[in-house]
Design a protein around this motif. Structure first.
Motif, mmCIF file in Angstrom:
data_model
loop_
_atom_site.group_PDB
_atom_site.id
_atom_site.type_symbol
_atom_site.label_atom_id
_atom_site.label_comp_id
_atom_site.label_asym_id
_atom_site.label_seq_id
_atom_site.Cartn_x
_atom_site.Cartn_y
_atom_site.Cartn_z
ATOM 1 N N LEU A 318 11.949 -4.582 -27.718
ATOM 2 C CA LEU A 318 12.848 -3.504 -28.084
ATOM 3 C C LEU A 318 12.118 -2.475 -28.934
ATOM 4 O O LEU A 318 10.982 -2.675 -29.376
ATOM 5 C CB LEU A 318 14.060 -4.055 -28.808
ATOM 6 N N SER A 319 12.783 -1.366 -29.185
ATOM 7 C CA SER A 319 12.120 -0.238 -29.833
ATOM 8 C C SER A 319 11.698 -0.541 -31.260
ATOM 9 O O SER A 319 10.790 0.100 -31.781
ATOM 10 C CB SER A 319 13.047 0.986 -29.814
ATOM 11 N N TYR A 372 22.022 -7.132 -29.116
ATOM 12 C CA TYR A 372 21.124 -6.913 -30.250
ATOM 13 C C TYR A 372 20.922 -5.414 -30.417
ATOM 14 O O TYR A 372 20.959 -4.646 -29.469
ATOM 15 C CB TYR A 372 19.772 -7.592 -30.021
ATOM 16 N N GLY A 373 20.658 -4.995 -31.647
ATOM 17 C CA GLY A 373 20.413 -3.583 -31.927
ATOM 18 C C GLY A 373 21.509 -3.015 -32.802
ATOM 19 O O GLY A 373 22.134 -3.712 -33.594
ATOM 20 N N THR A 374 21.773 -1.740 -32.615
ATOM 21 C CA THR A 374 22.811 -1.078 -33.400
ATOM 22 C C THR A 374 24.169 -1.451 -32.838
ATOM 23 O O THR A 374 24.475 -1.187 -31.680
ATOM 24 C CB THR A 374 22.626 0.450 -33.353
ATOM 25 N N GLU A 375 24.978 -2.068 -33.681
ATOM 26 C CA GLU A 375 26.278 -2.565 -33.242
ATOM 27 C C GLU A 375 27.343 -1.489 -33.423
ATOM 28 O O GLU A 375 27.427 -0.842 -34.476
ATOM 29 C CB GLU A 375 26.645 -3.805 -34.058
ATOM 30 N N SER A 376 28.149 -1.288 -32.399
ATOM 31 C CA SER A 376 29.197 -0.271 -32.455
ATOM 32 C C SER A 376 30.362 -0.732 -33.311
ATOM 33 O O SER A 376 30.478 -1.914 -33.659
ATOM 34 C CB SER A 376 29.700 0.039 -31.042
ATOM 35 N N ARG A 388 29.789 -3.031 -28.565
ATOM 36 C CA ARG A 388 28.640 -2.537 -27.798
ATOM 37 C C ARG A 388 27.384 -2.556 -28.668
ATOM 38 O O ARG A 388 27.463 -2.431 -29.896
ATOM 39 C CB ARG A 388 28.893 -1.100 -27.322
ATOM 40 N N TYR A 389 26.220 -2.668 -27.987
ATOM 41 C CA TYR A 389 24.943 -2.706 -28.688
ATOM 42 C C TYR A 389 23.995 -1.681 -28.077
ATOM 43 O O TYR A 389 23.836 -1.618 -26.856
ATOM 44 C CB TYR A 389 24.324 -4.104 -28.613
ATOM 45 N N HIS A 390 23.365 -0.881 -28.944
ATOM 46 C CA HIS A 390 22.443 0.164 -28.495
ATOM 47 C C HIS A 390 21.051 -0.068 -29.080
ATOM 48 O O HIS A 390 20.910 -0.546 -30.214
ATOM 49 C CB HIS A 390 22.941 1.549 -28.928
ATOM 50 N N ASP A 391 20.044 0.269 -28.304
ATOM 51 C CA ASP A 391 18.667 0.241 -28.764
ATOM 52 C C ASP A 391 18.114 1.646 -28.639
ATOM 53 O O ASP A 391 17.901 2.150 -27.530
ATOM 54 C CB ASP A 391 17.838 -0.736 -27.925
ATOM 55 N N ASN A 392 17.930 2.298 -29.777
ATOM 56 C CA ASN A 392 17.415 3.663 -29.806
ATOM 57 C C ASN A 392 18.254 4.590 -28.922
ATOM 58 O O ASN A 392 17.731 5.421 -28.181
ATOM 59 C CB ASN A 392 15.953 3.685 -29.366
ATOM 60 N N GLY A 393 19.574 4.409 -28.983
ATOM 61 C CA GLY A 393 20.496 5.255 -28.255
ATOM 62 C C GLY A 393 20.847 4.779 -26.853
ATOM 63 O O GLY A 393 21.747 5.335 -26.220
ATOM 64 N N THR A 394 20.171 3.736 -26.347
ATOM 65 C CA THR A 394 20.444 3.211 -25.015
ATOM 66 C C THR A 394 21.358 2.002 -25.100
ATOM 67 O O THR A 394 21.103 1.085 -25.891
ATOM 68 C CB THR A 394 19.132 2.805 -24.306
#
Length: 418
Positions: A318-319, A372-376, A388-394
């Motif tokens: 991931l990023s 995993y990543g940024t959790e909504s 929802r989960y985003h990785d660097n906006g994706t």
């Protein structure tokens, strides 16, 4: 290297329904002729759903030669996803083979593959015979890891394991200690608590299930367990289980609890021992490229050999530099299609997002992609919710609780990580 595409029109279609016979029993005449002649054949080692789906994909893509399956279990492929839920809760449940329309698939039941010779293209079986292959599908899956401190603890991986555990759970409520707070442990604890058992779940990790369901849904799961009286001992390591009429479970801090039944849910081990010395890269799992071709220890693809199911794994970077690795039990269909296309020289580049579902009491939890990543912010919509989960906006993952109608859209929205 794939099989020659010329094998597709040249091979004779053998119209035999999927049947199960022992390796020592007599093969039908048409199989003897096919195996003795020049007809190309593919061997599938492993009796799980991944191997069966690959056989179906091979037929769908035009392969009409003999398909031979070798499995250590005495049963043809069956659905393992029900073993920790329906199989335990329903006293009348009986495991059945997974329905399949594939033709010309002959299973050798109750036999293990014990060796592979890439140079001669032969699989060695535990009765001493060696079977030639033109194409090989490695689908030997995984087995339950033994709890070192309690080799006597029950496990749950096969139908036989499920039948034994179900018999225990329906013998009358007592105290069950589940060592391991992963998905299987969570599901079994739910069934046992519903049946009136006193249940304790112990895990050395402080936040189990986070890697599978994401932090928000993992916390929600454990709250539901507490609501049903399940005791949780997280961040505590079990160091010993002392046998007796009641087993004494000892933790690293010296405290103990008594249990009538101990279930070990401490992970799995890939079944790769039979590949030792073959020249394949089996450092932990079977290593493959992005087309399911198995790699040798030098990093080169092995000719005519692919692998499917959870005997392989997949790493994602991931990023933020974090790397994740998961087994492919939840990518069975797409793995099977890619492996079949590779063997037949057809190629398949499409990638599907991973997805799976689990049950907790009366709730359904669906996971798409990687949580995993940024959790909504939690999207509440009675009776369930979505994260929802985003990785660097994706958008790379989502978890839906009691919202099964959202899954098909999420499969289209989530960017596959591969």
């Amino acid at each position: 290297m794939p099989l020659s595409p010329a094998l597709i029109p040249a091979a004779k279609d053998i119209e035999v329904d999927m049947v199960s016979h022992d390796l020592h029993e007599q093969l039908p005449r048409e199989w003897q002729e096919a195996l003795a002649g020049t007809t190309k054949r593919i061997i599938i080692v492993g009796g799980g759903i991944a191997g069966l789906r690959t056989a179906e994909a091979l037929r769908e893509r035009g392969f009409s030669g003999p398909l031979l399956g070798i499995t250590a279990e005495p049963l043809p492929p069956y659905d393992r996803s029900q073993l920790s839920t329906v199989a335990l809760s329903d006293p009348d449940w009986h495991g059945v083979s997974t329905p399949s329309s594939v033709k010309g698939f002959w299973w050798f039941l109750g036999h293990k593959a014990v060796g592979l010779d890439l140079a001669t293209r032969q699989v060695q079986v535990d009765d001493g015979r060696r079977i030639d292959y033109d194409g090989l599908v490695i689908a030997t899956g995984r087995r339950a890891r033994t709890l070192k401190s309690a080799p006597q603890a029950l496990q749950l991986r096969t139908m036989a394991d499920a039948e034994r555990l179900r018999s225990v759970l329906h013998s009358g409520p007592r105290h069950l200690v589940v060592v391991g707070g992963g998905l299987t442990g969570m599901e079994v604890a739910s069934v046992a608590a519903t049946l009136g058992w006193e249940v304790t779940v112990a895990d050395r990790r402080p936040h189990p299930l986070t890697e599978s369901l994401g932090s928000t849904v993992a916390e929600w799961v454990w709250r539901r367990h507490r609501d049903h009286g399940v005791r949780l001992r997280f961040g505590e390591r079990v160091v010993a289980v002392h046998p007796g009429d009641r087993q004494r479970v000892e933790f690293a801090d010296g405290t103990t609890i008594d249990a009538d039944v101990v279930l070990a849910c401490v992970g799995t081990v890939p079944n790769t021992e039979w590949l030792a010395g073959s020249g394949l890269d089996v450092s932990g799992v079977v290593r493959t490229d992005d087309q399911q071709q198995v790699l040798t220890s030098t990093g080169q693809p092995a000719e005519g050999v692919v692998a499917v199911g959870d005997v392989i794994s997949h790493q994602v970077a991931l990023s933020d530099g974090q790397r994740f690795e998961w087994s492919h039990w939840d990518l069975t269909v797409s793995d099977a299609q890619r492996a079949a296309a590779t063997l037949l020289g057809q190629g398949l580049s499409a990638v599907a997002a991973r997805s799976f579902a689990t049950r907790l009491y009366t709730h359904e939890v669906h996971v798409v992609g990687l949580p995993y990543g940024t959790e909504s912010v939690v999207e509440s919509d009675h009776p369930g919710f979505l994260v929802r989960y985003h990785d660097n906006g994706t958008l790379i993952g989502a978890v839906a609780v009691d919202q099964p109608d959202r899954v098909s859209d999420l499969l289209q929205e989530v960017t596959p990580q591969r």
